[in-house]
Every structure is written in structure tokens, then in C-alpha cells.
Design a protein around this motif. Structure first.
Motif, PDB file in Angstrom:
ATOM      1  N   SER A   1       1.817 -16.865 -25.447  1.00  0.00           N
ATOM      2  CA  SER A   1       2.142 -15.797 -24.486  1.00  0.00           C
ATOM      3  C   SER A   1       2.093 -14.414 -25.122  1.00  0.00           C
ATOM      4  O   SER A   1       2.259 -13.411 -24.429  1.00  0.00           O
ATOM      5  N   GLY A   2       1.861 -14.346 -26.455  1.00  0.00           N
ATOM      6  CA  GLY A   2       1.750 -13.060 -27.122  1.00  0.00           C
ATOM      7  C   GLY A   2       3.037 -12.555 -27.737  1.00  0.00           C
ATOM      8  O   GLY A   2       3.147 -11.368 -28.054  1.00  0.00           O
ATOM      9  N   ARG A   3       3.995 -13.437 -27.955  1.00  0.00           N
ATOM     10  CA  ARG A   3       5.264 -13.012 -28.544  1.00  0.00           C
ATOM     11  C   ARG A   3       5.192 -13.095 -30.064  1.00  0.00           C
ATOM     12  O   ARG A   3       4.637 -14.037 -30.630  1.00  0.00           O
ATOM     13  N   TYR A   4       5.724 -12.061 -30.740  1.00  0.00           N
ATOM     14  CA  TYR A   4       5.837 -12.077 -32.196  1.00  0.00           C
ATOM     15  C   TYR A   4       7.023 -12.970 -32.571  1.00  0.00           C
ATOM     16  O   TYR A   4       8.183 -12.581 -32.409  1.00  0.00           O
ATOM     17  N   ALA A   5       6.729 -14.179 -33.077  1.00  0.00           N
ATOM     18  CA  ALA A   5       7.800 -15.105 -33.447  1.00  0.00           C
ATOM     19  C   ALA A   5       8.307 -14.843 -34.857  1.00  0.00           C
ATOM     20  O   ALA A   5       9.493 -15.045 -35.150  1.00  0.00           O
ATOM     21  N   ALA A   6       7.407 -14.385 -35.739  1.00  0.00           N
ATOM     22  CA  ALA A   6       7.799 -14.071 -37.123  1.00  0.00           C
ATOM     23  C   ALA A   6       6.697 -13.229 -37.742  1.00  0.00           C
ATOM     24  O   ALA A   6       5.547 -13.258 -37.299  1.00  0.00           O
ATOM     25  N   ILE A   7       7.059 -12.478 -38.767  1.00  0.00           N
ATOM     26  CA  ILE A   7       6.092 -11.658 -39.491  1.00  0.00           C
ATOM     27  C   ILE A   7       6.418 -11.721 -40.969  1.00  0.00           C
ATOM     28  O   ILE A   7       7.586 -11.572 -41.373  1.00  0.00           O
ATOM     29  N   PHE A   8       5.387 -11.942 -41.787  1.00  0.00           N
ATOM     30  CA  PHE A   8       5.551 -11.978 -43.235  1.00  0.00           C
ATOM     31  C   PHE A   8       4.628 -10.939 -43.863  1.00  0.00           C
ATOM     32  O   PHE A   8       3.539 -10.659 -43.362  1.00  0.00           O
ATOM     33  N   GLY A   9       5.033 -10.396 -44.975  1.00  0.00           N
ATOM     34  CA  GLY A   9       4.179  -9.472 -45.717  1.00  0.00           C
ATOM     35  C   GLY A   9       4.063  -8.119 -45.045  1.00  0.00           C
ATOM     36  O   GLY A   9       4.985  -7.642 -44.384  1.00  0.00           O
TER      37      GLY A   9
ATOM     38  N   GLY B   1      10.841  -4.921 -36.920  1.00  0.00           N
ATOM     39  CA  GLY B   1      11.165  -4.547 -35.546  1.00  0.00           C
ATOM     40  C   GLY B   1      10.303  -5.191 -34.486  1.00  0.00           C
ATOM     41  O   GLY B   1      10.567  -5.010 -33.296  1.00  0.00           O
ATOM     42  N   LEU B   2       9.259  -5.941 -34.898  1.00  0.00           N
ATOM     43  CA  LEU B   2       8.372  -6.540 -33.905  1.00  0.00           C
ATOM     44  C   LEU B   2       8.812  -7.942 -33.473  1.00  0.00           C
ATOM     45  O   LEU B   2       8.453  -8.387 -32.389  1.00  0.00           O
ATOM     46  N   VAL B   3       9.539  -8.618 -34.319  1.00  0.00           N
ATOM     47  CA  VAL B   3       9.933 -10.005 -34.025  1.00  0.00           C
ATOM     48  C   VAL B   3      10.718 -10.045 -32.717  1.00  0.00           C
ATOM     49  O   VAL B   3      11.657  -9.274 -32.495  1.00  0.00           O
ATOM     50  N   GLY B   4      10.285 -10.940 -31.837  1.00  0.00           N
ATOM     51  CA  GLY B   4      10.933 -11.074 -30.540  1.00  0.00           C
ATOM     52  C   GLY B   4      10.259 -10.252 -29.451  1.00  0.00           C
ATOM     53  O   GLY B   4      10.505 -10.486 -28.264  1.00  0.00           O
ATOM     54  N   ARG B   5       9.427  -9.296 -29.841  1.00  0.00           N
ATOM     55  CA  ARG B   5       8.732  -8.475 -28.849  1.00  0.00           C
ATOM     56  C   ARG B   5       7.383  -9.108 -28.502  1.00  0.00           C
ATOM     57  O   ARG B   5       6.937 -10.057 -29.147  1.00  0.00           O
ATOM     58  N   SER B   6       6.727  -8.557 -27.495  1.00  0.00           N
ATOM     59  CA  SER B   6       5.448  -9.078 -27.043  1.00  0.00           C
ATOM     60  C   SER B   6       4.343  -8.081 -27.377  1.00  0.00           C
ATOM     61  O   SER B   6       4.582  -6.871 -27.443  1.00  0.00           O
ATOM     62  N   ILE B   7       3.134  -8.593 -27.580  1.00  0.00           N
ATOM     63  CA  ILE B   7       1.998  -7.696 -27.804  1.00  0.00           C
ATOM     64  C   ILE B   7       1.796  -6.770 -26.605  1.00  0.00           C
ATOM     65  O   ILE B   7       1.271  -5.670 -26.745  1.00  0.00           O
ATOM     66  N   PHE B   8       2.250  -7.193 -25.435  1.00  0.00           N
ATOM     67  CA  PHE B   8       2.115  -6.365 -24.236  1.00  0.00           C
ATOM     68  C   PHE B   8       3.119  -5.215 -24.230  1.00  0.00           C
ATOM     69  O   PHE B   8       2.967  -4.263 -23.465  1.00  0.00           O
ATOM     70  N   ASP B   9       4.154  -5.323 -25.085  1.00  0.00           N
ATOM     71  CA  ASP B   9       5.090  -4.206 -25.260  1.00  0.00           C
ATOM     72  C   ASP B   9       4.588  -3.237 -26.323  1.00  0.00           C
ATOM     73  O   ASP B   9       4.867  -2.034 -26.255  1.00  0.00           O
ATOM     74  N   VAL B  10       3.874  -3.761 -27.295  1.00  0.00           N
ATOM     75  CA  VAL B  10       3.491  -2.984 -28.475  1.00  0.00           C
ATOM     76  C   VAL B  10       2.130  -2.318 -28.307  1.00  0.00           C
ATOM     77  O   VAL B  10       1.894  -1.229 -28.832  1.00  0.00           O
ATOM     78  N   LEU B  11       1.225  -2.966 -27.561  1.00  0.00           N
ATOM     79  CA  LEU B  11      -0.153  -2.475 -27.436  1.00  0.00           C
ATOM     80  C   LEU B  11      -0.459  -2.071 -26.000  1.00  0.00           C
ATOM     81  O   LEU B  11       0.168  -2.550 -25.060  1.00  0.00           O
ATOM     82  N   LYS B  12      -1.445  -1.187 -25.845  1.00  0.00           N
ATOM     83  CA  LYS B  12      -1.924  -0.823 -24.514  1.00  0.00           C
ATOM     84  C   LYS B  12      -2.500  -2.057 -23.827  1.00  0.00           C
ATOM     85  O   LYS B  12      -2.946  -3.001 -24.473  1.00  0.00           O
ATOM     86  N   GLU B  13      -2.517  -2.043 -22.498  1.00  0.00           N
ATOM     87  CA  GLU B  13      -2.840  -3.225 -21.708  1.00  0.00           C
ATOM     88  C   GLU B  13      -4.175  -3.851 -22.091  1.00  0.00           C
ATOM     89  O   GLU B  13      -4.261  -5.065 -22.320  1.00  0.00           O
TER      90      GLU B  13
ATOM     91  N   LEU C   1      -8.060  -0.381 -34.355  1.00  0.00           N
ATOM     92  CA  LEU C   1      -6.809   0.088 -33.746  1.00  0.00           C
ATOM     93  C   LEU C   1      -6.682   1.583 -33.994  1.00  0.00           C
ATOM     94  O   LEU C   1      -6.873   2.051 -35.117  1.00  0.00           O
ATOM     95  N   SER C   2      -6.368   2.305 -32.943  1.00  0.00           N
ATOM     96  CA  SER C   2      -6.112   3.735 -33.080  1.00  0.00           C
ATOM     97  C   SER C   2      -4.699   4.023 -32.614  1.00  0.00           C
ATOM     98  O   SER C   2      -4.024   3.154 -32.036  1.00  0.00           O
ATOM     99  N   GLY C   3      -4.253   5.237 -32.839  1.00  0.00           N
ATOM    100  CA  GLY C   3      -2.909   5.615 -32.409  1.00  0.00           C
ATOM    101  C   GLY C   3      -2.721   5.451 -30.916  1.00  0.00           C
ATOM    102  O   GLY C   3      -1.612   5.162 -30.446  1.00  0.00           O
ATOM    103  N   ASN C   4      -3.808   5.603 -30.143  1.00  0.00           N
ATOM    104  CA  ASN C   4      -3.715   5.456 -28.696  1.00  0.00           C
ATOM    105  C   ASN C   4      -3.506   4.011 -28.255  1.00  0.00           C
ATOM    106  O   ASN C   4      -3.118   3.758 -27.117  1.00  0.00           O
ATOM    107  N   ASP C   5      -3.796   3.068 -29.155  1.00  0.00           N
ATOM    108  CA  ASP C   5      -3.651   1.651 -28.804  1.00  0.00           C
ATOM    109  C   ASP C   5      -2.245   1.132 -29.033  1.00  0.00           C
ATOM    110  O   ASP C   5      -1.871   0.085 -28.499  1.00  0.00           O
ATOM    111  N   VAL C   6      -1.477   1.838 -29.849  1.00  0.00           N
ATOM    112  CA  VAL C   6      -0.197   1.323 -30.322  1.00  0.00           C
ATOM    113  C   VAL C   6       0.957   2.079 -29.671  1.00  0.00           C
ATOM    114  O   VAL C   6       0.964   3.311 -29.639  1.00  0.00           O
ATOM    115  N   ASN C   7       1.928   1.337 -29.163  1.00  0.00           N
ATOM    116  CA  ASN C   7       3.103   1.933 -28.542  1.00  0.00           C
ATOM    117  C   ASN C   7       4.343   1.690 -29.390  1.00  0.00           C
ATOM    118  O   ASN C   7       4.877   0.586 -29.412  1.00  0.00           O
ATOM    119  N   GLY C   8       4.775   2.677 -30.117  1.00  0.00           N
ATOM    120  CA  GLY C   8       6.047   2.601 -30.830  1.00  0.00           C
ATOM    121  C   GLY C   8       6.168   1.458 -31.803  1.00  0.00           C
ATOM    122  O   GLY C   8       7.222   0.824 -31.901  1.00  0.00           O
TER     123      GLY C   8
END
Length: 295
Positions: free
Chosen positions: A22-30, A42-54, A80-87
């Protein structure tokens, strides 16, 4: 041992994302390489649809699905550009390129199928590849496309003509009495005239037109979506402008002669249209120079 393994994973320069279907960040290493947009915090638990443009999030979701369906290592390159990434955190302001190595996991994560996605920054490699490609496609003196790129363009336009009947015209032209110009004013003057013609072509031709230096003082202009009669009008305007500009900027008197042609139904190779345009050029020479002939 588990603590040591987590420490090793956390020290990886490239971020390794555990992403669910579903696009959820379950864990991140490195992610210690600061050339990325963030370190992953800060990404763990969030969705790519929250972090990236549609549109970008939809692309990532599609690549995750491909990896899950194939079950084998899935490798993609993306920008990836700054316009693609949300916070997502601080990171470079310019666009950067990544290679994503995506592998489906053989177990579920939080009740979902999941992948591990390792993102490597390949911006430097891509820049070198682009520079090498540009060097292989452009003429060193004028900065125009070279013979290789011209033939590639004509091959593409011929395929489009065969498939869609979308016409393309070609102008072949050269400087009249170029050898005399070199002999009387020197090779530097000859080179300056070629550079000036290249500048004039960029200034007066359309953005869709492809301009190439074919060799010596011979130039070729590919005009997509243009029939021969319209290409002849464009070529005539160029023929009129060249002597004026060379006289004003270089104080030399020189004219051009050219030939124009368009694709024909029987054409099998891109060289067919070049041959006809070249015949038009020689027709102009025999008729007294300083003119453009259409065949």
C-alpha cells in the motif's frame, strides 16, 4: 549479535526502505549519505502518498507492485526534485537521480506483502553519461548536432512518416566559394563564418527543427511536420539573412546555396531524402549559386 546487525544496517550510506504494497514505510535502515533528500528519520509509519506528489507516488506504487509480482530483483532509475517531495526533510535543492534496487520479501510486514527498496544516488554518473552523449552527438566548432545525430534523427522521422504519414522536409546547404573565403581571409575567418551561420540558424529556425553540421561547410536542417513548399519558404528566408549577417558581423561577402526535399512513399532509408536534397543543392550551384532548389 542483533544489536550489532542493527548498527551495521544503520551505518549503510544508501537508505534501505521497507515498503508495503500500500506504500507505507514500515522501516528504514541506513541513509547516511547526505546527498539524499533526507536520512529517513520521521518516515516510518507514513505513506509514500503523504511524502511524494501524487504522480510520483503512483509511479513508486507501480514499481513496488512489479517487484512483488515478479519476485526477482527489480532495478529502476528515477529522478527526484524538490517539487516531488513533501516535507521529507532537508536535502539538495536540485534534481537528483537514483538507482532503485527493489526486492520482494518472502514474508509479510505488518500484515502486508512488502519489498526492500535500496536507493543509490547516481547523479554524478548520469552527468558524466550526459556529457559523453553530448560530445558524441555535437560538432565541436559550432555546437550543432553532428552527422551521427543527424542520421539518427532522420531514421526516427522516416519511421514516423511510414507509420503516421507525418511529413518531414530537409534542407541541405553550404557556403558558396568557401575555399576562396578561407584562402583570402584565412581559416579562422572560415570557422567564424560557420559559427555565425550556426548562431543564425538557432535564432531563426523553429525549436522543433534539428540543425546539424554535416561536414566542412555543409549544413543540414531537418524540419518535422513540414511539407516541401513550406520548407522552401523557410530556406529562402535563411538564404536572404546569411549574407546580411556575415557582412555586418564578419565583414565578408558570402552566400549560401541549398536543396530541399521531403520524404516520398518509396523511401526505404533516411539517405534517400538526403540524396534528393543534395541533388537540389548541386542544381542550385549549376544555376549560378545563391539560391535554393526543391526536388
Amino acid at each position: 549479535m542483533q544489536q550489532q546487525l542493527m548498527s551495521i544496517l544503520s551505518s549503510l550510506p544508501d537508505p534501505a526502505f521497507i515498503l508495503t504494497r500500500s506504500g507505507r514505510y514500515a522501516a528504514i535502515f541506513g541513509g547516511k549519505d547526505l546527498r539524499h533528500y533526507h536520512d529517513g528519520s520521521g518516515l516510518v509509519g507514513r505513506s509514500i502518498f503523504d511524502v511524494l506528489k501524487e504522480d510520483k507516488a503512483q509511479w513508486f506504487a507501480g514499481e513496488i507492485e512489479k517487484a512483488l509480482e515478479s519476485g526477482v530483483l527489480h532495478i529502476v532509475e528515477y529522478e527526484l526534485s524538490g517539487n516531488d517531495v513533501n516535507g521529507a526533510g532537508d536535502g539538495p535543492s536540485h534534481s537528483i537521480w537514483f538507482e532503485g534496487r527493489v526486492q520482494a520479501l518472502d514474508f509479510q510486514v505488518e500484515g502486508e506483502a512488502a519489498v526492500v527498496w535500496v536507493a543509490s544516488n547516481i547523479t554524478d554518473k548520469n552527468e558524466v553519461q550526459q556529457e559523453l552523449r553530448q560530445l558524441s552527438e555535437t560538432d565541436a566548432l559550432t555546437g550543432l548536432y553532428n552527422r551521427r545525430k543527424l542520421i539518427e534523427t532522420l531514421d526516427q522521422r522516416l519511421a514516423i512518416f511510414k507509420r503516421e504519414k507525418s511529413q518531414t522536409s530537409v534542407l541541405v546547404f553550404d557556403l558558396d566559394n568557401f575555399k576562396r573565403l578561407n584562402d583570402e581571409m584565412g581559416h579562422q575567418a572560415g570557422d567564424a563564418a560557420l559559427v555565425e551561420i550556426a548562431r543564425l540558424c538557432r535564432q531563426h529556425l523553429r525549436q522543433s527543427d534539428v540543425i546539424a553540421r554535416f561536414g566542412g561547410d555543409e549544413f543540414v536542417i531537418v524540419m518535422p511536420g513540414t511539407h516541401r513548399c513550406d520548407a522552401l519558404e523557410i530556406s529562402e528566408r535563411l538564404r536572404v539573412h546569411v549574407p546580411i549577417v556575415l557582412r555586418e558581423n564578419l565583414r565578408c561577402d558570402a552566400t549560401i546555396s541549398g536543396g530541399v526535399s521531403e520524404f516520398n512513399g518509396p523511401d526505404r532509408f533516411s539517405s534517400d531524402i538526403l540524396r534528393r536534397a543534395d541533388e537540389g543543392l548541386y542544381l542550385s550551384k549549376r544555376a549560378g549559386r545563391n539560391r535554393v532548389s526543391a526536388l
